[in-house]
Structure formats: C-alpha cells, structure tokens
Design an enzyme around this catalytic site. Sequence first.
Site, PDB file in Angstrom:
ATOM      1  N   GLU A 107      39.588  -2.001 -27.258  1.00 54.10           N
ATOM      2  CA  GLU A 107      38.943  -2.307 -25.387  1.00 54.10           C
ATOM      3  C   GLU A 107      39.672  -3.728 -25.177  1.00 54.10           C
ATOM      4  O   GLU A 107      38.863  -4.967 -25.411  1.00 54.10           O
ATOM      5  CB  GLU A 107      37.489  -2.713 -25.852  1.00 54.10           C
ATOM      6  CG  GLU A 107      36.789  -1.142 -26.496  1.00 54.10           C
ATOM      7  CD  GLU A 107      35.273  -1.917 -26.845  1.00 54.10           C
ATOM      8  OE1 GLU A 107      34.568  -0.413 -26.588  1.00 54.10           O
ATOM      9  OE2 GLU A 107      34.761  -2.796 -27.188  1.00 54.10           O
ATOM     10  N   ASP A 136      32.295  -8.130 -30.576  1.00 57.03           N
ATOM     11  CA  ASP A 136      32.014  -8.282 -31.918  1.00 57.03           C
ATOM     12  C   ASP A 136      33.534  -7.548 -33.194  1.00 57.03           C
ATOM     13  O   ASP A 136      33.620  -7.759 -34.288  1.00 57.03           O
ATOM     14  CB  ASP A 136      31.352  -6.771 -32.262  1.00 57.03           C
ATOM     15  CG  ASP A 136      29.868  -7.013 -33.090  1.00 57.03           C
ATOM     16  OD1 ASP A 136      29.587  -7.431 -32.953  1.00 57.03           O
ATOM     17  OD2 ASP A 136      28.862  -5.185 -32.695  1.00 57.03           O
ATOM     18  N   LYS A 270      26.787  -1.714 -32.538  1.00 50.55           N
ATOM     19  CA  LYS A 270      26.069  -1.911 -31.579  1.00 50.55           C
ATOM     20  C   LYS A 270      24.946  -2.445 -31.226  1.00 50.55           C
ATOM     21  O   LYS A 270      24.362  -3.073 -30.946  1.00 50.55           O
ATOM     22  CB  LYS A 270      26.610  -0.674 -30.852  1.00 50.55           C
ATOM     23  CG  LYS A 270      26.046  -0.787 -28.648  1.00 50.55           C
ATOM     24  CD  LYS A 270      26.094   0.112 -28.107  1.00 50.55           C
ATOM     25  CE  LYS A 270      25.239  -0.108 -26.778  1.00 50.55           C
ATOM     26  NZ  LYS A 270      25.337   0.633 -25.747  1.00 50.55           N
ATOM     27  N   ASP A 294      28.139  -0.321 -21.018  1.00 50.25           N
ATOM     28  CA  ASP A 294      29.291  -0.711 -22.007  1.00 50.25           C
ATOM     29  C   ASP A 294      30.236  -1.485 -21.289  1.00 50.25           C
ATOM     30  O   ASP A 294      30.283  -1.114 -20.087  1.00 50.25           O
ATOM     31  CB  ASP A 294      29.914   0.402 -22.881  1.00 50.25           C
ATOM     32  CG  ASP A 294      28.557   1.301 -24.145  1.00 50.25           C
ATOM     33  OD1 ASP A 294      27.946   1.180 -24.247  1.00 50.25           O
ATOM     34  OD2 ASP A 294      29.084   2.732 -23.768  1.00 50.25           O
ATOM     35  N   ASP A 461      21.135   4.934 -28.588  1.00 52.93           N
ATOM     36  CA  ASP A 461      20.111   4.787 -28.028  1.00 52.93           C
ATOM     37  C   ASP A 461      19.145   5.318 -27.893  1.00 52.93           C
ATOM     38  O   ASP A 461      18.411   5.136 -27.366  1.00 52.93           O
ATOM     39  CB  ASP A 461      21.547   5.452 -26.300  1.00 52.93           C
ATOM     40  CG  ASP A 461      22.526   6.013 -27.075  1.00 52.93           C
ATOM     41  OD1 ASP A 461      22.641   6.631 -28.082  1.00 52.93           O
ATOM     42  OD2 ASP A 461      23.340   6.819 -26.061  1.00 52.93           O
TER      43      ASP A 461
HETATM   44  O1  LIG Z   1      30.395  -1.835 -33.468  1.00 52.21           O
HETATM   45  C1  LIG Z   1      29.695  -2.169 -33.068  1.00 52.21           C
HETATM   46  C2  LIG Z   1      30.442  -1.046 -32.098  1.00 52.21           C
HETATM   47  C3  LIG Z   1      30.290  -0.518 -30.760  1.00 52.21           C
HETATM   48  N1  LIG Z   1      30.058  -1.691 -30.123  1.00 52.21           N
HETATM   49  C4  LIG Z   1      30.499  -1.327 -28.661  1.00 52.21           C
HETATM   50  O2  LIG Z   1      29.851  -0.095 -28.358  1.00 52.21           O
HETATM   51  C5  LIG Z   1      29.484  -0.006 -27.092  1.00 52.21           C
HETATM   52  C6  LIG Z   1      29.695   1.596 -26.441  1.00 52.21           C
HETATM   53  O3  LIG Z   1      30.914   1.903 -28.130  1.00 52.21           O
HETATM   54  P1  LIG Z   1      31.917   3.203 -27.461  1.00 52.21           P
HETATM   55  O4  LIG Z   1      33.404   3.024 -28.874  1.00 52.21           O
HETATM   56  O5  LIG Z   1      31.915   2.394 -26.180  1.00 52.21           O
HETATM   57  O6  LIG Z   1      30.897   4.319 -27.844  1.00 52.21           O
HETATM   58  P2  LIG Z   1      31.058   5.478 -26.573  1.00 52.21           P
HETATM   59  O7  LIG Z   1      31.234   6.604 -27.861  1.00 52.21           O
HETATM   60  O8  LIG Z   1      31.858   5.878 -25.679  1.00 52.21           O
HETATM   61  O9  LIG Z   1      29.406   5.194 -26.197  1.00 52.21           O
HETATM   62  C7  LIG Z   1      28.983   6.430 -25.936  1.00 52.21           C
HETATM   63  O10 LIG Z   1      27.769   6.576 -27.016  1.00 52.21           O
HETATM   64  C8  LIG Z   1      27.327   5.198 -27.603  1.00 52.21           C
HETATM   65  C9  LIG Z   1      26.422   5.518 -29.026  1.00 52.21           C
HETATM   66  O11 LIG Z   1      27.211   6.894 -29.777  1.00 52.21           O
HETATM   67  C10 LIG Z   1      26.280   5.112 -27.125  1.00 52.21           C
HETATM   68  O12 LIG Z   1      26.169   3.305 -27.753  1.00 52.21           O
HETATM   69  C11 LIG Z   1      27.361   4.548 -25.254  1.00 52.21           C
HETATM   70  O13 LIG Z   1      26.045   3.327 -24.595  1.00 52.21           O
HETATM   71  C12 LIG Z   1      28.004   5.699 -25.165  1.00 52.21           C
HETATM   72  O14 LIG Z   1      28.140   5.314 -23.559  1.00 52.21           O
HETATM   73  C13 LIG Z   1      31.088  -0.371 -26.677  1.00 52.21           C
HETATM   74  O15 LIG Z   1      30.697  -0.721 -25.766  1.00 52.21           O
HETATM   75  C14 LIG Z   1      31.216  -1.128 -27.546  1.00 52.21           C
HETATM   76  O16 LIG Z   1      31.865  -2.367 -27.469  1.00 52.21           O
HETATM   77  C15 LIG Z   1      29.829  -2.901 -30.398  1.00 52.21           C
HETATM   78  O17 LIG Z   1      29.395  -3.830 -30.030  1.00 52.21           O
HETATM   79  N2  LIG Z   1      29.615  -2.803 -31.953  1.00 52.21           N
END
Ligand SMILES: O=c1ccn([C@@H]2O[C@H](COP(=O)(O)OP(=O)(O)O[C@H]3O[C@H](CO)[C@@H](O)[C@H](O)[C@H]3O)[C@@H](O)[C@H]2O)c(=O)[nH]1
Length: 759
Positions: A107, A136, A270, A294, A461
């Site tokens: 990211e 994180d 998250k 996000d 979520d």
């Molecule tokens: O240990 C962690 C893992 C992830 N994140 C944050 O969580 C968000 C979502 O993670 P990402 O890898 O982007 O997941 P996506 O699959 O793209 O996201 C979708 O799926 C996630 C659930 O699996 C939801 O939390 C998200 O809001 C949704 O957009 C990002 O901002 C990450 O930085 C953290 O803060 N800590």
Amino acid sequence: MADSSSPPPPLCDRISHKSYLLRAVDLTILGLLFSLLLYRILHVNQSDTVWVVAFLCESCFSFVWLLITCIKWSPADYKTYPDRLDERVHDLPSVDMFVTTADPVREPPIIVVNTVLSLLAVNYPANKLACYVSDDGCSPLTYFSLKEASKFAKIWVPFCKKYNVNVRAPFMYFLNPPAATEGSEFGKDWEMMKREYEKLSQKLEEATGSSHWLDAEDDFEEFSNTKPNDHSTIVKVVWENKEGVGDEKEVPHVVYISREKRPNYLHQYKAGAMNFLVRVSGLMTNAPYMLNVDCDMYANEADVVRQAMCIFLQQSMNSNHCAFVQYPQYFYDSNVGELTVLQLYLGRGIAGIQGPLYGGSGCFHTRRVMYGLSLDDLEDDGSLSSIATRKYLAEESLAREFGKSKEMVKSVVDALQRKSYLHNTLKDSLEAAQEVGHCHYEYQTSWGNTIGWLYDSTTEDVNTSIGIHSRGWTSSYILPDPPAFLGCMPQGGPGTMVQQRRWATGLLEVLFNKQSPLIGMFRRKIRFRQRLAYLYVFSWGLRSIPELFYCLLPAYCVLHNSALFPKGVYLGIIVTLVGMHCLYTLWEFMSLGFSVQSWYVSQSFGRIKTTCSWLFSIFDIILKLLGISKTVFIVTKKTMPETKSGSGSEKSQGEVDCPNKDSGKFEFDGSLYFLPGTFIVLVNLAALAGCSVGLQRLSPRHGGGGSGLAEACGCVLVVILFLPFLKGMFEKGKYGIPLSTLSKAAFLAVLFVVFYVGN
Ligand SMILES: O=c1ccn([C@@H]2O[C@H](COP(=O)(O)OP(=O)(O)O[C@H]3O[C@H](CO)[C@@H](O)[C@H](O)[C@H]3O)[C@@H](O)[C@H]2O)c(=O)[nH]1
C-alpha cells in the site's frame, strides 16, 4: 411563495426502485428452475448418479435464485439534499475520519496520502473534522509521508475550497489539465499546486528508496528497532488545528497511530486496528460520527460528509434508527463491472429491506451504535432510556466492557449521553491513547465481541454489519453520481484469487459463528428478508461445490454417454432458462453503461472465481473448525491509477470502471488456484474431441437415452466461460499457465477420461 406553516423540505428522500416487470422476470426464472427440478423428480432413475448430482446442483442454484428474488423484491436508496443542510442545521456534528493501512510496500504511502488529502479537503467545516491514520505496518515512511502531506494540505485544502474542486485527491485531479485557463488566476494557482504536488510525490519516492531522513529528525525515534509485528504503541499528532473556527483555509487534525504488536499475539487484523482507532479518537475528539475508508479509497465527491449528515440528521428529527450510511465501493482503473452491477441491483435490494450491509470502506458509523447500543435502548428523542442508563452508565460495568482506562470510560459516557466534546489539546490525550493501544488492553473486555468492529472473521465488515442489524438498527444507502469514493481493485489474476478466497473464507466464518443468520431466529431483531440477504452473502464459498460439479457434468455425460439435460420438448426448459438468464444479466450490465464484452468478462470471471478461489475457502473453514489452522488476512496490493485519466466527475456511474484494454486477459502463476480451471477446460476439451471422433459409440448407453447435442453444447459453453484458461495454455509469461500447473491438470484430466470412458 412557500407557506411558512408548511414543514421545511426534507434533507433526504427514500426512493423506491420497485419494478413489477423485473419481479416478473425474477419469478419466471424461478418458475423455470422449479420446473426443471420437478422434471428431474418425475423422471428420476435411481441408478443414474448423473441425474441425482444434477438435481442436487440445480437445487442449490434454485435456492440461490430464490434468495436473490427475495432480496431484490423492493429495492430502494436515498437521495440527499446537502444544499438544504446549512438552512436547517446551524451546528453541524463532528466527524472522525479513519484511514487504515498495513503495509507500505503493498500500500504505497503516496496512495494513502492521496486518500488522506481527499478527506482533509471535503466540504465540511475543518474544525468539525479529524483524520486518524492507523498504520499496522508501523512504518516510519508512512509517518514521514503524512507529515509531508499535512504540510501540502495547508495549500491544497484552501485551493480546493476556493475553486470548488470536484475531485480532491491530487493524483486524480492533476490527470486532467483544465481547459483554457492560461494566464488566469486559477491557471496560475493550478500550475503552482501541480508543481507542489509533484515535489511531494518526488519527496516520498526518494524517501522510499533511502532512510537518511530517519536519522535526521528526533521525531522518528520511536520507530527505531521496531518490526511490523513487534513494537510498542506509537501515537503522533501530525497536525493539530488549534482553536479552529471552521475557516476555509483550515486543515483538520491529522493523527498517526500504530497499536502495540507482539509476535504470537493475535492482533485481529483490520478489526483490531479499527477498534484502536475508535478508542484513540474517543479520547481525542470523540465525534458522534465516524467515517472509515481503506487507504486506497479516496473521496471522489467533495460533499460526501454533508450527504451522509443529511441522512443522520433527518433521521434524528424523525425516528433515529439509522446506524450507518454506506456508499457503494467503486473502483478506478479496473474491470469490475460485476461488483458495480451487484452493488446496484442487489445492493439496492438489500437497502430496501433493513438497509445495506456494511462493506468495510466508504461508510459513516454512529459512535453510540458502535458502543453496543440497541435500538430499544433509546427514547424517541434519541436519549438513553432509563433501563439503558442503568445498564450502560454504571462505571464498573463500563470498565469491564471498555477496558480499564478512566479517560476511555469517561469518553464513552460522554458519547452515550451525546455530550459535546470539551476541547483539550490533542496532546493532552497522548498518554491515555498509549494505554488503550496496549496488546492486552482488550483482554476480557467486550471489544470485538459486542463492542466496536467484531472479531472472528477476516471479513470484519459484514460480521460487524450483521451485529448491528441484529440489534434492530437500520442502515442507509446513497449512490451519488459521480461516485462518492473510488478505490483500486486487483486485475484478474493471482491477487484477485487471494482476495476472493479471503472474502469467501471470512464470510463462511460468519456463517458458522455466533452471528450466523441461521441462529437466534426469534431472539434477534433482524428482519427475515435481511437474514436471507446475509445468508446469500455468507454462503458464497459453498456455491463453489455445485458450480464445480456442474462444469464437469457435461463432459462426464459426453464421455459416459449419458443424458444430463431433459430430452424433446422439455429441453426447452433449459434453453429458455439459459437464454433468459443471459439476456437479463446482459440488460443489467448494459443499463449501467457496460459493454457486452464487459458482461462476458463478468460471467466468465464469476465462474472462475467460484470454482478456483472460493473452493479453497471450504478447506480453510474446515481446517479452522477442526482447530488445525487459523485464517489469515493477506493485504491486497494497491496500485496508482495509470491507464485512465479523468476525474470521474464527467462520467456516469457505469463508466467508472468500464473494461480496460486487457479485459478478460488473465494473469497466472504457479499457485494451486489455477489448477481447477485448467482441469475443467482440459476435461471439456477432451469430451468435445471424443465427441467429434464418435467416442460415445464406444460407451454403453446410460440412463436417460445417452448424451447428445445438448451435452456437447454444455461443454462448449463451459470452455467459453473458461476461455482465459484456454488462451493461457498458449500464452507465455504472466499471461500463460505455468507448465507445472498444466501438467498436473493434464494428469488429472487423463485420469478422469480413462476412468469414465466405457465405465
Ligand atoms: O492487518 C491488517 C490488514 C488490513 N488492514 C487494512 O484493511 C483495509 C482492507 O484491506 P485490503 O487488503 O485492502 O482488503 P480488500 O479485500 O481490498 O478490502 C475489502 O475487504 C475487506 C475485508 O476482507 C474489508 O475490510 C475492506 O474494507 C474491503 O474493501 C486496508 O486499508 C488495510 O490496510 C489493516 O489495517 N490491518
């Protein structure tokens, strides 16, 4: 002239999208599916396994369609009137804005910074906003980037407000030079801003390559000797808007936080980060509303906060039951027509029942609801009922539920009683913020259990969402045009497979945890059709099994010379069913401005993700239920917008993510994800080849009168749906299927063919 005694115009309207025609189509498809099942029951031949397997698969498909019909029955969303807000509301409520990031490589900070800048510049009084960034990854680079970004924000925010800029994420805004502004004041300001943004990007890029700045400033001391999974809590006030009065030139507070992490300590991904954000913001600004995005989801529309407030404030004047306002998630630079269509048709359907599901990003929450309140706990005027006052406000029980920090308990009491926040400086809360970031802070509290973002699923979520709806709250859906938030999505390939598997696994985790829509039928206050909507979503992973079987059945029948489909006039049921479904889904796509090609890509990707990625979620969940392994959250890789220019403001919703030039072109690697798809294609090709050389004549006839043209057409259809795999067999590099995968799939396909021919 308006009658002064008439009620003021509303801040929002609920719009119903009910259509009798669409209901009729849904019901007709359902009727056809049931006729097919009936035909199978009436013509069952018990010795014929194919017939039974097909019946079971089709029963699953019919059940899914039944759920879809129920969900789509009464679609609705909200239209808001932010222009009326200033007339009606004199003191706008505060909003704490949360951004989560976890890994500076997957990211890139420039993406995080753009999201933060877009939030700092929204059309809302800056003294009512605070932006908290949770990291994180515990990365000094992310902190450095935020510091630089907050300096840039001091010219960016006034610029956006002065010229009423539409898209306030610089990387998108500067893709399109404004028309004919040379020499004008705006033109000069634009050039200057662009230069400054380029300098910022350059600085971040250089910082990514070297760490000299780390030693140069004392400010980075806390980052020395830290590892992403082993460090103490870090809370830093990047920028404080001291004595802010809401002037157009002001920049909201910016706070960087990174909770304590220790190896072997489950930090809840998250959801854990979100709960830390809730606590720190509770101590510092304690706004009644919280926006969460996000790190890649920038605000694409300057009025996002005002639009959400239209819903909350209108509701608080009337019935006060809306827990959160969710915007759909749209994406830049990616072919995700399927998600757009899903969010519009199914999303609006769910929104018309008890409200949309919380999707993890682009959502405004109410702090009190996140603190575990039920709808029943409130009086009509929104104050706590006397029972709830006794239940929630006893200090001892609050400390048990929210943790031992006295400051935290006080801030919770203030939030529950809707007391406005008394201004301290942010730095006064630093010590308490450190305390609530401690690894053990949540130990034996209700965080993640009944309070805040809920644990026990990697899709925190929807897990949190069902918890909120189960307490009787509703939620609201707004679909502005242009879209309110835009993020990025991995292009079809290994990244997508990992993401889809995580989603499907997380959803199955909720299906089998205490939040499951299948339990607590009478105890919980979730509406029946809303339960069905959750059931539809949570059972994604399970759908992989019937889909996998159904992709293999035509080939099996051709090789085995047995009938899969009804014969004679009854074949009409299948033909009409497939035809209607295709036309219906095609219409859904085209009505949103997508092309036929995009529709095909989505149909193809739909089958690929189900059989190749969701399938693994079943193994994950079995291993988890057996206690053999835990599920993990692999962060999705984010990329900058490259191929497309445009702010999104001149486009219609459908155009936001029309397919790029590579649509349908899939990327492969040596992972197991691509084995089922390759196997499916090889088996169906083998069946077609066998068919053309008259292989069936070698096989004895089995029940139902042997295979025929319909079964061969079934094989062709499967190959068309898995075309990216067929192409991948002849491509090289990242678009080609690796030899190792091909040979494993070929071996399995040979076993399949040898075993079934003549068997
Ligand atoms: O240990 C962690 C893992 C992830 N994140 C944050 O969580 C968000 C979502 O993670 P990402 O890898 O982007 O997941 P996506 O699959 O793209 O996201 C979708 O799926 C996630 C659930 O699996 C939801 O939390 C998200 O809001 C949704 O957009 C990002 O901002 C990450 O930085 C953290 O803060 N800590």
